[in-house]
Design an enzyme around this catalytic site. Sequence first.
Site, short mmCIF file in Angstrom:
data_model
loop_
_atom_site.label_atom_id
_atom_site.label_comp_id
_atom_site.label_asym_id
_atom_site.label_seq_id
_atom_site.Cartn_x
_atom_site.Cartn_y
_atom_site.Cartn_z
N ASP A 1 0.83 -1.20 0.00
CA ASP A 1 0.00 0.00 0.00
C ASP A 1 0.86 1.26 0.00
O ASP A 1 1.97 1.25 0.54
CB ASP A 1 -0.90 -0.02 1.24
CG ASP A 1 -2.04 0.98 1.15
OD1 ASP A 1 -2.36 1.43 0.03
OD2 ASP A 1 -2.61 1.32 2.20
N ASN B 1 -10.75 -2.94 -6.00
CA ASN B 1 -10.00 -1.92 -6.74
C ASN B 1 -10.66 -1.52 -8.06
O ASN B 1 -10.29 -0.50 -8.66
CB ASN B 1 -8.57 -2.38 -7.00
CG ASN B 1 -7.69 -2.34 -5.78
OD1 ASN B 1 -6.69 -3.06 -5.68
ND2 ASN B 1 -8.05 -1.51 -4.78
#
Length: 250
Positions: free
Chosen positions: A28, A76
């Site tokens: 991330d 996503n």
Amino acid sequence: MAALSEASSRILSDHPPGGPRHVAIIMDGNGRWATQRGRPRLFGHHAGARRVREIVEACPDFGVEYLTIFAFSTENWKRTQVEVAGLMSLFRRYISREARSLSEFGVRVRFIGDRVRLDDKLIRLMDDLEAITADKTRVNLTIALNYGGRDEVARATQRLAQDVAAGRLNPDDVDEETLPKYLDTYVLPDPDLVIRTSGEARISNFLLWQSAYAEYEFIDTLWPDFSKTEFGALCASYGGRERRYGGVRT
């Protein structure tokens, strides 16, 4: 000596002493890394992709046999069309460019996740990379692409239910050892250590079943800045933890 239940003793015996055998990483912070530099988010994703090679090649130095990385989640797809298209292009480019070096380094590559929404070219590249690295043993790299833990369990449950309906599986024989055989990760050991970069302290639907007894590290470093040195330090820290798996040591 520890007073452990039979089940806990079995789980403990499956894990080697010392550092982690299997590390899973939620990579991330690519977007924020790029924003800090006044660049578009895709610039950060490209930097993050380059970081993957360094960490993969560092695995043998720290005794890590299995590395699983979270590349693209089922959630996503909610990102902008431009970012999603750019990520899919990056995945195709990464596989094409890295296939030879991964194979030469002795990396076996597997992909987990639902491939239904992926384009045909990307699926062919994934299949080809899995095939050409199938005999490699130095590092086992698993890439989670269009992956979600809940989605994986739902798909596994569907397959299990189909086997029950077809008479291939007795419902009375279903226990906690049965479902893992239907998961995407059925050939992999459970992760010992899960790392999330960028300062977020959540697991984001990643390896929900498999990480029941994993150790977690939430670190502030953004993924493109995550280094071999920091990776090694986290592996060493894991080696110093007392893991009881629900048992009590006396």
